[in-house]
Design an enzyme around this catalytic site. Structure first.
Site, PDB file in Angstrom:
ATOM      1  N   ASP A 123      20.856 -21.283   5.693  1.00  0.00           N
ATOM      2  CA  ASP A 123      21.337 -21.284   7.068  1.00  0.00           C
ATOM      3  C   ASP A 123      20.467 -22.241   7.880  1.00  0.00           C
ATOM      4  O   ASP A 123      19.265 -22.007   8.061  1.00  0.00           O
ATOM      5  CB  ASP A 123      21.256 -19.862   7.637  1.00  0.00           C
TER       6      ASP A 123
ATOM      7  N   TYR B  74      31.107 -27.969  23.624  1.00  0.00           N
ATOM      8  CA  TYR B  74      30.814 -28.662  22.369  1.00  0.00           C
ATOM      9  C   TYR B  74      30.192 -30.021  22.673  1.00  0.00           C
ATOM     10  O   TYR B  74      29.161 -30.399  22.094  1.00  0.00           O
ATOM     11  CB  TYR B  74      32.105 -28.844  21.565  1.00  0.00           C
TER      12      TYR B  74
END
Length: 252
Positions: free
Chosen positions: A61, A154
């Site tokens: 991760d 974003y």
């Protein structure tokens, strides 16, 4: 003939699919040894069964400092060194009015798109300083210079990637550490559905492509080629560069 990355060792996050897979494939074809990691192990299965010289793969991760430390230890144990880090892993929220974007999605943009730049610097820079060289290639977005309605948060997170890239490039240039980024346009990857608001239709796809002067979206091969150039000795005098791989989208 030797490949352009012969003898180099790279880490590529989010390397199991999309642009990340294009980068992994290009790097290995050009002679690099690669550790590809992805949070989704199903995307890494074919790496494990590949021939000798295929990328090594780990389920990690990129938003966890401990996983960065595991990755560095793995490449040093397996390959003996590290030359290149590609921060490719990223996510996009669903295209929608900015005031209705859920707070947890905004937080996710920063956690997945920005924090790995911080963690990779924290963990890898001391190693690069010790060996006297190294480089980072960060995946930003053409939405940084050309943000659009519906994907503002974003774009904001990718703007942070670009700003961090240039700042880190200035800070670490004295140590021969190069930091560059790629700013791709839309491509038909796993992010496409959210970019189109949760539903892929021919009409929405055509609208997106119509804004790209060269008439198509970015492919994994396009991004792999750009990353290969930045990673190669041909780009040894480039740092702080934000390379638009956008088919002319930024011109509109």
């Amino acid at each position: 003939m030797c490949g352009r990355l012969e003898g180099k060792v790279a880490i590529v996050t989010g390397g199991g699919s999309g642009f990340g897979r294009g980068i992994v494939d290009k790097f290995t074809s050009e002679g690099a040894r690669v550790l590809a990691w992805d949070i989704d192990g199903s995307k890494l299965k074919d790496f494990a069964s590949g021939p000798s010289g295929s990328p090594e793969a780990l389920i990690l991760d990129a938003t966890l400092e401990q996983d960065w430390r595991l990755a560095l230890a793995h490449v040093l144990r397996s390959f003996g060194k590290l030359d290149i880090v590609v921060n490719n892993a990223g996510v996009v929220h669903r295209n929608q009015p900015s005031e209705t974007t859920p707070e947890d999605e905004v937080d996710r943009m920063w956690r997945v798109n920005v924090k790995p730049i911080y963690y990779s610097s924290k963990v890898i820079v001391p190693y690069f300083r010790e060996v006297g060289h190294g480089q980072f290639i960060n995946l930003s977005s053409i939405s940084t210079p050309r943000p659009r309605p519906g994907l503002v948060w974003y774009a904001a997170s990718k703007g942070a990637v670009t700003a961090a890239t240039r700042g880190l490039a200035a800070e670490y240039a004295p140590y021969k550490i190069r930091v560059n980024c790629i700013q791709p346009v839309f491509g038909d990857t796993g992010m496409a559905e959210n970019v189109m608001g949760g539903c892929i239709t021919p009409e929405k796809h055509a609208t997106l492509i119509s804004g790209i002067p060269l008439g198509r979206g970015a492919t994994p091969e396009d991004i792999g080629n750009a990353a290969c150039y930045l990673a190669s000795d041909e780009a040894s005098f480039l740092t702080g560069v934000c390379l638009d791989v956008d088919g002319g989208r930024s011109l509109n």
